[in-house]
Write a protein that holds these residues in place. Structure first.
Motif, PDB file in Angstrom:
ATOM      1  N   ILE A   1       0.863  -1.173   0.000  1.00 26.52           N
ATOM      2  CA  ILE A   1       0.000   0.000   0.000  1.00 26.52           C
ATOM      3  C   ILE A   1       0.908   1.234   0.000  1.00 26.52           C
ATOM      4  O   ILE A   1       1.906   1.268   0.720  1.00 26.52           O
ATOM      5  CB  ILE A   1      -0.901   0.013   1.256  1.00 26.52           C
ATOM      6  CG1 ILE A   1      -1.715  -1.278   1.344  1.00 26.52           C
ATOM      7  CG2 ILE A   1      -1.821   1.241   1.240  1.00 26.52           C
ATOM      8  CD1 ILE A   1      -2.607  -1.551   0.143  1.00 26.52           C
ATOM      9  N   PRO A   2       0.610   2.267  -0.784  1.00 26.28           N
ATOM     10  CA  PRO A   2       1.449   3.474  -0.796  1.00 26.28           C
ATOM     11  C   PRO A   2       1.640   4.050   0.604  1.00 26.28           C
ATOM     12  O   PRO A   2       0.724   4.047   1.424  1.00 26.28           O
ATOM     13  CB  PRO A   2       0.658   4.433  -1.700  1.00 26.28           C
ATOM     14  CG  PRO A   2      -0.106   3.526  -2.617  1.00 26.28           C
ATOM     15  CD  PRO A   2      -0.483   2.348  -1.760  1.00 26.28           C
ATOM     16  N   GLY A   3       2.846   4.543   0.865  1.00 21.81           N
ATOM     17  CA  GLY A   3       3.186   5.022   2.198  1.00 21.81           C
ATOM     18  C   GLY A   3       2.247   6.069   2.751  1.00 21.81           C
ATOM     19  O   GLY A   3       1.921   6.061   3.947  1.00 21.81           O
ATOM     20  N   LEU A   4       1.793   7.022   1.922  1.00 22.25           N
ATOM     21  CA  LEU A   4       0.908   8.088   2.390  1.00 22.25           C
ATOM     22  C   LEU A   4      -0.472   7.569   2.784  1.00 22.25           C
ATOM     23  O   LEU A   4      -1.260   8.299   3.378  1.00 22.25           O
ATOM     24  CB  LEU A   4       0.753   9.165   1.315  1.00 22.25           C
ATOM     25  CG  LEU A   4       1.963  10.077   1.097  1.00 22.25           C
ATOM     26  CD1 LEU A   4       1.705  11.019  -0.081  1.00 22.25           C
ATOM     27  CD2 LEU A   4       2.276  10.878   2.352  1.00 22.25           C
ATOM     28  N   LEU A   5      -0.764   6.315   2.449  1.00 23.86           N
ATOM     29  CA  LEU A   5      -2.094   5.766   2.698  1.00 23.86           C
ATOM     30  C   LEU A   5      -2.069   4.590   3.676  1.00 23.86           C
ATOM     31  O   LEU A   5      -3.057   3.884   3.825  1.00 23.86           O
ATOM     32  CB  LEU A   5      -2.725   5.312   1.370  1.00 23.86           C
ATOM     33  CG  LEU A   5      -2.889   6.398   0.307  1.00 23.86           C
ATOM     34  CD1 LEU A   5      -3.398   5.792  -1.002  1.00 23.86           C
ATOM     35  CD2 LEU A   5      -3.838   7.486   0.788  1.00 23.86           C
ATOM     36  N   GLN A   6      -0.955   4.393   4.358  1.00 25.34           N
ATOM     37  CA  GLN A   6      -0.836   3.267   5.267  1.00 25.34           C
ATOM     38  C   GLN A   6      -1.370   3.590   6.660  1.00 25.34           C
ATOM     39  O   GLN A   6      -1.278   4.722   7.125  1.00 25.34           O
ATOM     40  CB  GLN A   6       0.637   2.837   5.385  1.00 25.34           C
ATOM     41  CG  GLN A   6       1.197   2.248   4.106  1.00 25.34           C
ATOM     42  CD  GLN A   6       2.659   1.855   4.238  1.00 25.34           C
ATOM     43  OE1 GLN A   6       3.244   1.936   5.320  1.00 25.34           O
ATOM     44  NE2 GLN A   6       3.261   1.415   3.141  1.00 25.34           N
ATOM     45  N   THR A   7      -1.902   2.563   7.320  1.00 24.74           N
ATOM     46  CA  THR A   7      -2.311   2.694   8.721  1.00 24.74           C
ATOM     47  C   THR A   7      -1.085   2.459   9.601  1.00 24.74           C
ATOM     48  O   THR A   7      -0.082   1.885   9.152  1.00 24.74           O
ATOM     49  CB  THR A   7      -3.383   1.666   9.088  1.00 24.74           C
ATOM     50  OG1 THR A   7      -2.823   0.346   8.953  1.00 24.74           O
ATOM     51  CG2 THR A   7      -4.602   1.796   8.198  1.00 24.74           C
ATOM     52  N   PRO A   8      -1.129   2.859  10.867  1.00 25.50           N
ATOM     53  CA  PRO A   8       0.010   2.615  11.767  1.00 25.50           C
ATOM     54  C   PRO A   8       0.380   1.138  11.891  1.00 25.50           C
ATOM     55  O   PRO A   8       1.559   0.782  11.842  1.00 25.50           O
ATOM     56  CB  PRO A   8      -0.472   3.190  13.101  1.00 25.50           C
ATOM     57  CG  PRO A   8      -1.448   4.252  12.715  1.00 25.50           C
ATOM     58  CD  PRO A   8      -2.158   3.708  11.516  1.00 25.50           C
ATOM     59  N   ASP A   9      -0.624   0.269  12.053  1.00 25.84           N
ATOM     60  CA  ASP A   9      -0.325  -1.153  12.213  1.00 25.84           C
ATOM     61  C   ASP A   9       0.285  -1.753  10.949  1.00 25.84           C
ATOM     62  O   ASP A   9       1.194  -2.580  11.017  1.00 25.84           O
ATOM     63  CB  ASP A   9      -1.596  -1.914  12.584  1.00 25.84           C
ATOM     64  CG  ASP A   9      -2.029  -1.659  14.023  1.00 25.84           C
ATOM     65  OD1 ASP A   9      -1.208  -1.137  14.805  1.00 25.84           O
ATOM     66  OD2 ASP A   9      -3.183  -1.973  14.357  1.00 25.84           O
ATOM     67  N   TYR A  10      -0.211  -1.344   9.793  1.00 27.24           N
ATOM     68  CA  TYR A  10       0.331  -1.842   8.532  1.00 27.24           C
ATOM     69  C   TYR A  10       1.761  -1.341   8.356  1.00 27.24           C
ATOM     70  O   TYR A  10       2.666  -2.101   7.989  1.00 27.24           O
ATOM     71  CB  TYR A  10      -0.549  -1.379   7.371  1.00 27.24           C
ATOM     72  CG  TYR A  10      -0.114  -1.884   6.011  1.00 27.24           C
ATOM     73  CD1 TYR A  10      -0.654  -3.053   5.474  1.00 27.24           C
ATOM     74  CD2 TYR A  10       0.832  -1.185   5.248  1.00 27.24           C
ATOM     75  CE1 TYR A  10      -0.260  -3.520   4.225  1.00 27.24           C
ATOM     76  CE2 TYR A  10       1.235  -1.647   4.014  1.00 27.24           C
ATOM     77  CZ  TYR A  10       0.687  -2.809   3.499  1.00 27.24           C
ATOM     78  OH  TYR A  10       1.092  -3.265   2.262  1.00 27.24           O
ATOM     79  N   ALA A  11       1.991  -0.038   8.610  1.00 29.02           N
ATOM     80  CA  ALA A  11       3.324   0.536   8.461  1.00 29.02           C
ATOM     81  C   ALA A  11       4.321  -0.150   9.396  1.00 29.02           C
ATOM     82  O   ALA A  11       5.472  -0.411   9.010  1.00 29.02           O
ATOM     83  CB  ALA A  11       3.276   2.038   8.749  1.00 29.02           C
ATOM     84  N   ALA A  12       3.895  -0.467  10.610  1.00 37.47           N
ATOM     85  CA  ALA A  12       4.787  -1.147  11.554  1.00 37.47           C
ATOM     86  C   ALA A  12       5.127  -2.545  11.056  1.00 37.47           C
ATOM     87  O   ALA A  12       6.273  -2.992  11.162  1.00 37.47           O
ATOM     88  CB  ALA A  12       4.124  -1.212  12.927  1.00 37.47           C
ATOM     89  N   ALA A  13       4.129  -3.228  10.502  1.00 40.01           N
ATOM     90  CA  ALA A  13       4.363  -4.577   9.981  1.00 40.01           C
ATOM     91  C   ALA A  13       5.335  -4.543   8.802  1.00 40.01           C
ATOM     92  O   ALA A  13       6.194  -5.419   8.662  1.00 40.01           O
ATOM     93  CB  ALA A  13       3.038  -5.210   9.557  1.00 40.01           C
TER      94      ALA A  13
END
Length: 321
Positions: free
Chosen positions: A155-167
């Motif tokens: 998923i594009p970085g500007l559209l990521q959720t915190p949990d997804y970005a951490a994963a």
């Protein structure tokens, strides 16, 4: 209000800007109490724009670097070439004024370039995250008028959720464990550029595999996809899905992002690698990627069908959570 989950709340506030909303993210897990960053102007990008303008002005004048140096009485051409290559940190107003005098720049253009000179002398709003970025990504996002991105598996970085970005950070094995929280915080803060009145418009094309790949868990994915649906209502965001049924296509080799800046500033292409991204400022290279992006956009589902597919895949993740 669109409730993302118990850990994160995304608030759509339509009162401040007509047709806009402000995104506020609160995350207990990462201690992000009310993270909200308004994308300000970037001194780094202002220096780049000033350098490009000075290089263009000298080319239009027909003068060589040596001729300009001699006219201004500078000791060597190094000062000028470093300025034109954006190898300076703090442009001096007196030197820029001397160049503008020599090139005969007056009126609004002169005022604009002197304004850039002053703004280029500051420090980026992102300095506290400087150790997390190997390139100028936050600055480019803050200064762009349009961002076009194609993603294959994420998923594009500007559209990521915190949990997804951490994963994503954990899976990369590149981000140290003790830096993941700051990495997530910086990524959430970057989204603030979308809420600035003169900030960029974002068009994101996401390949269907990115929606199905389990990053973190099925629960994380279901929440991430619902967040995408919510972000699609942002007045500056367009989300399109490239379905599997398309098969081969012009961008099959990989992800890339296009940053458009106010004319006549050249655009920049960003290409991710395993460790860092490459940033290419070349007109022909940019134009080729723009053509590829347009071709892929023509193959993608329209916005409503894209959202329908995203919601359908989110439901599949829900069943497996």
């Amino acid at each position: 209000m669109f409730r993302h989950n118990r850990k994160a709340i995304i608030v759509f506030d339509l009162k401040n800007l007509p047709g806009a909303f402000t995104t506020t993210i609160q995350t207990q897990r990462f201690g992000l109490e009310g993270v909200s960053v308004t994308g300000g102007h970037s001194p780094g990008v202002r220096r780049r724009r000033l350098s490009a303008a000075l290089k263009r002005l000298r080319a239009n004048s027909g003068m060589s670097a040596a001729q300009v140096t001699a006219e201004l009485g500078w000791s060597s051409a190094t000062k000028l070439t470093r300025a034109e290559r954006n190898e300076w940190k703090f442009p001096k107003r007196s030197e820029v004024e001397a160049l503008l005098d020599l090139y005969g720049v007056e009126g609004e253009e002169r005022a604009h370039l002197l304004s850039l000179t002053e703004e280029a002398r500051g420090r980026s709003d992102w300095h506290k995250y400087a150790d997390l970025f190997t390139g100028p990504l936050p600055d480019l996002e803050a200064e762009a008028v349009r961002i076009r991105t194609y993603e294959v598996v994420l998923i594009p970085g500007l559209l990521q959720t915190p949990d997804y970005a951490a994963a994503v950070s954990r899976a990369s094995q590149v981000v140290p464990p003790d830096q993941i929280a700051r990495k997530v915080e910086s990524r959430m803060a970057r989204r603030g550029v979308l809420d600035v009145p003169d900030g960029p418009r974002l068009t994101a094309i996401v390949d269907e595999p990115a929606l199905r790949k389990v990053v973190g868990s099925h629960l994380v994915m279901a929440e991430q996809l619902r967040f995408l649906v919510g972000m699609a209502s942002h007045y500056k965001v367009t989300i399109l899905v490239l379905p599997d049924e398309v098969g081969g296509h012009p961008a099959v080799d990989g992800a890339f992002t296009l940053f458009d800046f106010p004319r006549p500033e050249p655009g920049i292409v960003s290409i991710p690698t395993v460790v860092e991204a490459l940033y290419v400022e070349d007109e022909s290279y940019f134009d080729q990627h723009a053509l590829v992006f347009d071709a892929v956009q023509n193959l993608a589902l329209d916005p409503q069908r894209s959202l329908d597919l995203i919601e359908s895949i989110a439901a599949e993740h829900d069943k497996r959570a």
